[in-house]
Enzyme design. Structure first.
Site, PDB file in Angstrom:
ATOM      1  N   HIS A 155       2.856  -2.172   4.734  1.00 31.96           N
ATOM      2  CA  HIS A 155       3.114  -3.608   4.587  1.00 31.96           C
ATOM      3  C   HIS A 155       2.568  -4.397   5.777  1.00 31.96           C
ATOM      4  O   HIS A 155       2.193  -5.555   5.638  1.00 31.96           O
ATOM      5  CB  HIS A 155       4.613  -3.879   4.413  1.00 31.96           C
ATOM      6  CG  HIS A 155       5.103  -3.554   3.037  1.00 31.96           C
ATOM      7  ND1 HIS A 155       6.135  -4.249   2.418  1.00 31.96           N
ATOM      8  CD2 HIS A 155       4.705  -2.622   2.131  1.00 31.96           C
ATOM      9  CE1 HIS A 155       6.325  -3.744   1.210  1.00 31.96           C
ATOM     10  NE2 HIS A 155       5.478  -2.752   1.021  1.00 31.96           N
ATOM     11  N   HIS A 165       4.259   7.280  -2.368  1.00 37.04           N
ATOM     12  CA  HIS A 165       5.471   7.158  -3.192  1.00 37.04           C
ATOM     13  C   HIS A 165       6.142   8.514  -3.433  1.00 37.04           C
ATOM     14  O   HIS A 165       7.071   8.617  -4.208  1.00 37.04           O
ATOM     15  CB  HIS A 165       5.146   6.489  -4.542  1.00 37.04           C
ATOM     16  CG  HIS A 165       4.847   5.028  -4.421  1.00 37.04           C
ATOM     17  ND1 HIS A 165       4.286   4.287  -5.433  1.00 37.04           N
ATOM     18  CD2 HIS A 165       5.029   4.164  -3.391  1.00 37.04           C
ATOM     19  CE1 HIS A 165       4.135   3.027  -5.034  1.00 37.04           C
ATOM     20  NE2 HIS A 165       4.574   2.932  -3.793  1.00 37.04           N
TER      21      HIS A 165
END
Length: 279
Positions: free
Chosen positions: A26, A151
């Site tokens: 991010h 993930h």
């Protein structure tokens, strides 16, 4: 010093690796890898960490602890951005994944705006939206598939995959590409008007181990996000998913290459003494 800070935090909280990996991602996708995601909101300026996609980011204290140790040994030399990049690498290797040499020399940024978190790829994105988001940062479709493998670590709140299990479109409630019994279990955990705070589901069946299970489950229709499922919608990306599902080694190799590429996106101009504040 950085690795020790990560290791220590992991002993008390097994969600730390996923948090650090996501934090680095991010950070790099907004203004480059400049540690702007670490800055606190000040006055009327709402910082990135308070933008909607970042509300659930946590474990900032791990970077604070590492920075404190590093500053004590070599004051003013190592940026918060370099510390975050190395902490993300350590999070992966301490979870059973590969390790790699992290190129240094990042600088920290002075600007952090919550409004700019809209640039982050959303879990509801389709393949063309993902491709656009990644290519704007010099990342390829191969990088997209490899980095999505992050993930393999962590957990997601219901809100990020609600679109696939309720009111999917005008004709069906559930995304037809989702495995029926898997979707049914997600609907039980995340009912339409969910009142349970922090309800959600793990990102794969071994959420604290860095492995290739994510890709195996994806091929079975057991992925959480639309953006995961989207990787099966082009020939190129689907063949990479299959390749990584077959071989942990191939995935590790590709992941390392793409992480080095992503973490080299330039950003800042200085070295902050405190990761949360601009001096």
């Amino acid at each position: 010093m950085i690795r020790e800070a990560v290791k220590k935090a992991m002993m008390n909280d097994n969600t730390v690796p996923a948090a650090l990996l996501r934090m680095h991602f991010h950070d790099c996708f907004v203004r480059g890898c400049d540690a702007s995601v670490l800055l606190n909101t000040k006055g009327k300026n709402k910082a990135e960490k308070d933008g909607p996609p970042n509300i659930s980011l946590h474990a900032f204290y791990v970077i604070d602890n590492a920075k404190k140790e590093v500053e004590a040994q070599c004051p003013g030399v190592v940026s918060c951005a370099d510390i975050l990049a190395q902490a993300a690498r350590d999070a992966v290797s301490l979870s059973g994944g590969p390790t790699w040499y992290v190129p240094k020399g990042r600088k920290d940024g002075r600007i952090s705006k919550a409004t700019e978190t809209r640039q982050l790829p959303a879990p509801t994105f389709n393949i063309s939206q993902l491709q656009q988001s990644f290519s704007q940062r010099g990342l390829s479709m191969d990088d997209l598939v490899a980095l999505s493998g992050g993930h393999t670590l962590g957990f997601s709140h219901c809100s990020s995959f609600q679109n696939r299990i309720h009111n999917f479109n005008a004709t069906t409630d559930i995304d037809p590409s989702s495995h029926p019994s898997f979707a049914a279990s997600l609907r039980r955990i995340c009912p339409l008007h969910n009142k349970v705070k922090n309800a959600g589901f793990r990102l794969d069946s071994s959420p604290t181990t860095f492995d290739n299970t994510y890709y195996k489950l994806l091929l079975q229709g057991k992925s959480l996000f639309s953006s995961d499922q989207a990787l099966l919608t082009t020939t190129r990306t689907k063949s990479l998913v299959s390749k990584f599902a077959r071989s942990q080694e191939e995935f590790n190799k590709a992941f390392v290459k793409s992480m080095i590429k992503m973490s080299s996106i330039n950003g800042g101009t200085e070295i902050r003494k405190d990761c949360r504040f601009v001096r």
